[in-house]
Design a protein around this motif. Structure first.
Motif, PDB file in Angstrom:
ATOM      1  N   GLU A 296       0.780  -1.066   0.046  1.00 51.13           N
ATOM      2  CA  GLU A 296      -0.115  -0.040   0.146  1.00 51.13           C
ATOM      3  C   GLU A 296       0.925   1.256   0.067  1.00 51.13           C
ATOM      4  O   GLU A 296       0.718   2.151  -0.846  1.00 51.13           O
ATOM      5  CB  GLU A 296      -0.807  -0.105   1.269  1.00 51.13           C
ATOM      6  CG  GLU A 296      -2.124   1.138   1.461  1.00 51.13           C
ATOM      7  CD  GLU A 296      -2.564   1.253  -0.001  1.00 51.13           C
ATOM      8  OE1 GLU A 296      -3.081   0.356  -0.644  1.00 51.13           O
ATOM      9  OE2 GLU A 296      -2.837   2.359  -0.516  1.00 51.13           O
TER      10      GLU A 296
ATOM     11  N   ARG B  62       2.519   1.823  -3.396  1.00 51.12           N
ATOM     12  CA  ARG B  62       1.310   2.387  -4.265  1.00 51.12           C
ATOM     13  C   ARG B  62       1.389   3.782  -4.117  1.00 51.12           C
ATOM     14  O   ARG B  62       1.251   4.720  -5.114  1.00 51.12           O
ATOM     15  CB  ARG B  62       0.029   1.572  -4.240  1.00 51.12           C
ATOM     16  CG  ARG B  62       0.097   0.317  -4.834  1.00 51.12           C
ATOM     17  CD  ARG B  62      -1.524  -0.230  -4.785  1.00 51.12           C
ATOM     18  NE  ARG B  62      -1.257  -1.851  -4.725  1.00 51.12           N
ATOM     19  CZ  ARG B  62      -1.658  -2.383  -3.720  1.00 51.12           C
ATOM     20  NH1 ARG B  62      -2.137  -2.137  -2.626  1.00 51.12           N
ATOM     21  NH2 ARG B  62      -1.406  -3.824  -3.978  1.00 51.12           N
ATOM     22  N   ARG B  63       1.186   4.233  -2.909  1.00 50.03           N
ATOM     23  CA  ARG B  63       1.194   5.520  -2.783  1.00 50.03           C
ATOM     24  C   ARG B  63       2.393   6.491  -3.066  1.00 50.03           C
ATOM     25  O   ARG B  63       2.190   7.439  -3.651  1.00 50.03           O
ATOM     26  CB  ARG B  63       0.868   6.023  -1.150  1.00 50.03           C
ATOM     27  CG  ARG B  63      -0.467   6.683  -0.626  1.00 50.03           C
ATOM     28  CD  ARG B  63      -0.468   6.965   0.689  1.00 50.03           C
ATOM     29  NE  ARG B  63      -0.945   5.633   1.204  1.00 50.03           N
ATOM     30  CZ  ARG B  63      -0.302   5.081   2.465  1.00 50.03           C
ATOM     31  NH1 ARG B  63       0.802   5.891   3.194  1.00 50.03           N
ATOM     32  NH2 ARG B  63      -0.792   3.868   3.046  1.00 50.03           N
TER      33      ARG B  63
ATOM     34  N   GLY C  62       3.276   4.211  -7.048  1.00 47.56           N
ATOM     35  CA  GLY C  62       2.037   3.450  -7.729  1.00 47.56           C
ATOM     36  C   GLY C  62       1.661   3.789  -9.211  1.00 47.56           C
ATOM     37  O   GLY C  62       1.584   3.124  -9.985  1.00 47.56           O
TER      38      GLY C  62
ATOM     39  N   VAL D 155       2.808  -3.180  -9.122  1.00 51.41           N
ATOM     40  CA  VAL D 155       3.143  -3.363  -7.912  1.00 51.41           C
ATOM     41  C   VAL D 155       2.834  -4.904  -7.375  1.00 51.41           C
ATOM     42  O   VAL D 155       1.612  -4.981  -7.323  1.00 51.41           O
ATOM     43  CB  VAL D 155       2.520  -2.461  -7.001  1.00 51.41           C
ATOM     44  CG1 VAL D 155       2.977  -2.695  -5.545  1.00 51.41           C
ATOM     45  CG2 VAL D 155       2.869  -0.903  -7.395  1.00 51.41           C
TER      46      VAL D 155
ATOM     47  N   ASP E 181       2.002  -7.495  -4.615  1.00 52.84           N
ATOM     48  CA  ASP E 181       1.972  -7.355  -3.214  1.00 52.84           C
ATOM     49  C   ASP E 181       2.318  -8.748  -2.620  1.00 52.84           C
ATOM     50  O   ASP E 181       1.843  -9.829  -2.915  1.00 52.84           O
ATOM     51  CB  ASP E 181       0.192  -7.045  -3.047  1.00 52.84           C
ATOM     52  CG  ASP E 181      -0.109  -6.888  -1.707  1.00 52.84           C
ATOM     53  OD1 ASP E 181       0.730  -7.204  -0.643  1.00 52.84           O
ATOM     54  OD2 ASP E 181      -1.189  -6.075  -1.285  1.00 52.84           O
TER      55      ASP E 181
END
Ligand code: AMP
Ligand code: MG
Length: 332
Positions: free
Chosen positions: A168, A171-172, A175, A181, A183
């Protein structure tokens, strides 16, 4: 000679990691490998932090890593490999370095060795040497193996920000700028790899990290020097830069050292702080402190507090790496 059985042991470790992937994960990794082969960027989990990877042998792909992160071009990248055989094409391996690879790979250890011509100068920040590492993560190993290429990968954050330990956060940070990306959940160590220079007579610890200095010394049977211990100063270019910093001030303090008039402050550490912090992040031990450090910094900077007081740990084991990251985050 006599070395091959050990190299095969490393291959077996790699196989056993990759065998844990589900069909779904394999599918995503295959997609990632195609992107790497065609010169694109993929963010992926390793056991340390998330990496932003590209074909290490493709100068144009590597340029995009620097561009995406806003990383200074003289800060060289680590080349991630999935076998010792692959490593032999990249760097000159001496027997002591080989010993470390066989003992600690896959794992959080990057080894600096003389680079072969095949590595573009851009990947190694113009240096005659290069850092190589075999990450200990099923996704990372499969991505390298399936693409059949060494993957250059710094941490998948914007330069200067805390390294990402979950997808996460990746991605921020980056991303929107990259096609994939992957996970793989939260990373196991939370701090980057240990970087050791094996080009000279003495082993030199360029950056403390996930693998303890004591473990390296036990394997080599000799003291591992710190950059300041030696006359010829060897440095890791990356260690020049301010790093890992949260957006609010971080101050190193013992539990009893927090100013009486401190306002709206947060505590981060293993011990109980004196006084009444507005937010408190407490860790069980140095391992947990290291694993959660970057995530805690990112959480606290968004929590509304104005300053973080952070406890400085001892230097044993992972403590040395933790201390290094904290000192940098404090901007010292
Ligand atoms: P990062 O990928 O951001 O975790 O940083 C990689 C670290 O490895 C940086 O501190 C680099 O300076 C260091 N590094 C990579 N290649 C070399 C090299 N050839 N010589 C010395 N340090 C290196
Ligand atoms: Mg980094």
């Amino acid at each position: 000679m006599g070395f091959e059985p050990e190299s095969r042991l490393v291959d077996e470790r790699v196989e056993s990691r990759i065998n844990t992937l589900t069909l779904e994960q394999l599918e995503v990794v295959r997609r990632g490998a195609e992107i790497i082969k065609s010169g694109g960027l993929v963010a992926f989990p390793t056991e340390t932090v998330y990496g932003l990877g590209a074909n290490a042998l493709d100068a144009e792909a590597v340029r995009r890593i620097y561009e995406t992160k806003g990383r200074p071009s003289d800060n060289p990248l680590i080349l991630h490999v999935s076998s010792i055989e692959m490593t032999e094409d990249l760097v000159e391996i001496n027997w002591r370095a080989r010993m470390l690879m066989e003992r600690f790979w896959p794992g959080p250890l990057s080894i600096v060795l003389p680079a072969k011509e095949i590595i573009p100068p851009r990947t190694r920040g113009g240096l005659p040497t290069a850092a190589v590492r075999m990450p200990d993560g099923a996704v990372a190993l499969a991505l390298i193996k399936f693409s059949g290429l060494p993957i250059a990968a710094p941490s998948a954050n914007i330069s200067g920000r805390p390294s990402p330990t979950d997808a996460e956060t990746v991605r921020r940070d980056v991303g929107g700028k990259i096609p994939l990306v992957i996970d793989g959940g939260e990373t196991r160590f939370g701090v980057e790899s240990t970087v050791i220079d094996m080009t000279g007579e003495h082993a030199v610890l360029l950056r403390p990290g996930g693998l303890a200095k004591e473990a390296l010394e036990a394997e080599l049977g000799e003291e591992v020097l710190l950059p300041q211990d030696q006359k010829i100063i060897k440095r890791s270019p990356g260690t020049r830069y301010r790093h890992y910093a949260p957006e609010i001030p971080l101050i190193l303090a013992a539990p009893g050292e927090i100013p009486q008039d401190a306002q709206n402050w947060a505590w981060m550490g293993i011990a109980e702080p004196n006084g009444a912090p507005a937010k408190k992040v407490k860790f069980r031990d140095a391992e947990e402190y290291a694993r959660e450090l970057f995530r805690a910094m990112r959480a606290l900077e968004k929590s509304g507090v104005s300053v973080i007081y952070a406890e400085l740990p001892g230097e044993r084991g992972i403590g040395l790496a933790l201390k290094d990251r904290l000192i940098r985050a404090a901007g010292k």
